[in-house]
Design an enzyme around this catalytic site. Sequence first.
Site, mmCIF file in Angstrom:
data_model
loop_
_atom_site.group_PDB
_atom_site.id
_atom_site.type_symbol
_atom_site.label_atom_id
_atom_site.label_comp_id
_atom_site.label_asym_id
_atom_site.label_seq_id
_atom_site.Cartn_x
_atom_site.Cartn_y
_atom_site.Cartn_z
ATOM 1 N N ASP A 1 0.833 -1.191 0.000
ATOM 2 C CA ASP A 1 0.000 0.000 0.000
ATOM 3 C C ASP A 1 0.874 1.250 0.000
ATOM 4 O O ASP A 1 1.846 1.347 0.758
ATOM 5 C CB ASP A 1 -0.884 -0.022 1.254
ATOM 6 C CG ASP A 1 -1.855 1.131 1.315
ATOM 7 O OD1 ASP A 1 -2.755 1.185 0.469
ATOM 8 O OD2 ASP A 1 -1.702 1.974 2.216
ATOM 9 N N GLU B 1 1.720 -0.408 -5.015
ATOM 10 C CA GLU B 1 0.844 0.717 -5.322
ATOM 11 C C GLU B 1 1.793 1.907 -5.457
ATOM 12 O O GLU B 1 2.209 2.500 -4.461
ATOM 13 C CB GLU B 1 -0.183 0.941 -4.222
ATOM 14 C CG GLU B 1 -1.174 2.041 -4.557
ATOM 15 C CD GLU B 1 -2.155 2.317 -3.437
ATOM 16 O OE1 GLU B 1 -3.344 2.550 -3.730
ATOM 17 O OE2 GLU B 1 -1.737 2.301 -2.259
#
Length: 913
Positions: free
Chosen positions: A446, A560
Amino acid sequence: MATLSSAAAMRHCSLHTGRPGALPSSTRPPCRLPGAAPHRRRRQAPPPARVASPEAPAAAPPAPAVNQHLVPSGQPACEAFGEPLCGRPEPLGATIDPDTGATNFAVYASNAWGMSLCLFTEADLRAGRVTHEVALHPQDNKTGDVWHVALPRLDSSLLYGYRVFGANEEVHEESEGQRHDPARVVLDPYAKAVFNGRRRFGEMGPELAYGEPGVLGLAATWPQAAAALPQPAGAAEFDWEGDRPLGLPMEDLVIYEMHVRGFTADSSSGVSAPGTFRGIVEKLDYLAGLGVNAIELMPVHEFNELEYYQIIPGTETYRYNFWGYSTVGYFAPMARFSAAAASGSGGTDVLNEFKQMVKECHKRGIEVILDVVFNHTAEGNEMGPTLSFRGLDNRVYYMLAPGGQCYNYSGCGNTFNCNHPVVRQFIVDCLRYWVQEMHVDGFRFDLGSIMTRAPSMWYPSDPIPPAGSYDSDGASGSSATTAAGSVLPSALASHPGSDAEDWGEDGGYAAPKAKGAIVCDAGFMTDGAGVPTGTPLGDPPLIDLISSDPVLKDTKLIAEAWDCDGLNQVGAFPHYGRWSEWNGHFRDTVRQFVKGTDGPWVGNMASVLCGSPHIYVAAPGEQDWWGNNAGRRWKGGRGPTASVNFVTAHDGFTMADLVSYNDKHNEANGENNRDGESHNLSWNCGAEGPTDAPGVNSLRQRQMRNMLTALLVAHGVPMLYMGDEYGHSKGGNNNTYCHDSALNWLDWSKANADDDGLLRFTRHMIGLRKSHKELRRTSWIHDGDVEWHGVTPNTPDWSDASRFLAYSLKKPGGGGLYIAFNTGHVPQVIQLPRWHGRVWQLLSDTSKVAPFDVLVADERLPAEEVAATRAAMDYWKLEHAYAMLPYSTVIFESVPEDSRPRMPEHRKRGRTA
């Protein structure tokens, strides 16, 4: 990454109670049982000669003796453990010593000048009190910056944490960035299982007098947490039954992003333990039948689902941290995702439940990928709670400014100091643990761009408390001072040779005069080598370390590749030949093209269908700051599998909502619809929200199928979001982070009914992808492999007004696929390419009513019906022509001319009287 609401961004503001204080002395404090009367402190005398002052630093400690871990360290035994030993400085965490069988504890805390190991029964943990406390000796229980102790014959049912003594910027001068607070018992970052008295998801903690001296925990929503102990030597180990990593090729993956609780929490799931790892096991056959071969689990590391707990304004429901992007413990599976925890079992059973889920996934050919959040933690900004990292070594674990403030590249208040040597080793240790011990197959990182930023660094400081005193404004005014007064003086006094009686009644030692932050001439905090903190690094040490680690060699690594401070590295993330990336360009292009937007979308669509070479291979555009600077070297070097393609994810509209709403409808979040992304690239197809209009609903069904087709035929790695396979709607809410409700729960009754046939369509499109190697490439496509078409062969229209795109992919050895998208509002009669000796056989047409939208024989569409449908189009096929409705997609397969299906004989014959 969750889109944080304004309320969530302020979630920590009221949690910190009391001020941290100082550890009285560096002398040896032994074990102290709760309830022991604190030693009466006399007026402060001059400090002990062996305690260093800023002007006279302490002498270097003596070199450790051989087999130091076997030497008793002087603390007394008690009913829960034998005489403590000095212990080992590694491995970090709580482990079983191979020589002694003792439980070894080791924790990194470079700025602490004192440490005690706290042990709890679960009853005492719920009561907010320590059961046993073992104060560690700086001389015997510390090696370098690691504190350690080993306890023989330790009761393995206990839980543990640490009380840390040291400077704190709130009460000590010249202590910027230090946040030690002995009023808190903090979690071990290496804790393998975490308990806090709450064993079921959403359950409130005990109601205690939080904030009062001697009561641990912050609130009923933040009760005291502690780590489970390892099982003693000789305990039964989990039976993996020979389980090994599946090692599926990246190009073969079909990823399913899902939430552990959301997958089976709804009563329609019918599982024995809804919302748990065990619940997933009971529904794995559904995933296998769908055809996905990798699940990407939204955060399963220990987090606090009650972090945002409050009534949502204007509703009668409570706000939760449902998604879990706020980690408390990185090594620990979320206990309240475990049926074992709910039943009262211990940490080993929680771990085994997760392992069983992984093993059962592997039996079905499904890999397990974890969504990991190494960009920030649940401790938030400077006003947030002290839970673990902050209380152990705030300067090391977080990116700080010279004044001690948190850098906030995560949008969540703090930023993990990923490229600090200690922190990057911690991250790699964590990843190794999940691979080696838990058998997971990969990770999605993330806000991964944060892991490429330069760390903040501080000059080393002497952790031994110097001479002097500070005005604490009275012990009762500070929870930390109270804790220090109630624990350490009596402990010191009971140790032979202690100078605890010299600890002053009116104060304690002042903070060390630290050298402070490492800054450049311009005053910027740096990484110690002159690079300003937060600068994106072209060769980030953490990414290099992960990429080259031998244990992680065959794992899937997905970034990401952006963060909340505007750093976008998509296409040029430092990949070392290993990493893939979430491709947001794919999402935006498909949404724009499928709804028929003016612009360069037909050309962009052609590129994303080929794996996005315009992003991963072509020279960076003028607006690509990263790609034109330090990221330029990372352009190229990978194939189409660098791109993880998705149209929807947990954050944003679902597939059904993309075609049902023009605008977000987040009123249920209680923030007046201000939260969540406003730029959704959606189209409601003629009505906002649910409608009975047949034409609108028909168009919505076509559009969902169009996007699913694009996702599953594109080169790269497709990722589906849980529920999209049957058309799950969140009512237009694109930011459901705070809802533990049907908004986020898979509706099994709807999935099983599949009234619109979307689930069947999705399953067979996944099967189509698996059966056609030309859709699963590892190298970039060449002109000889593909032909681009318009409504007639080899006449593509690349103009901004174009609404039609078609192409044919050739298969080695003959044959191939023809795929066409008509995203205009008028029908088209298309001409298909003429390949000698071959005709085009229809595989799917999104404009057809289910089950004729995909021509695969199954329980809903008998083989006879498939043959009859194809035979009915025989004249069209021989003319290499086909009629396409507006907003539809077709796929044809090239077959030998003499192999086309015939109409079944009984269909040819008429009825007789």
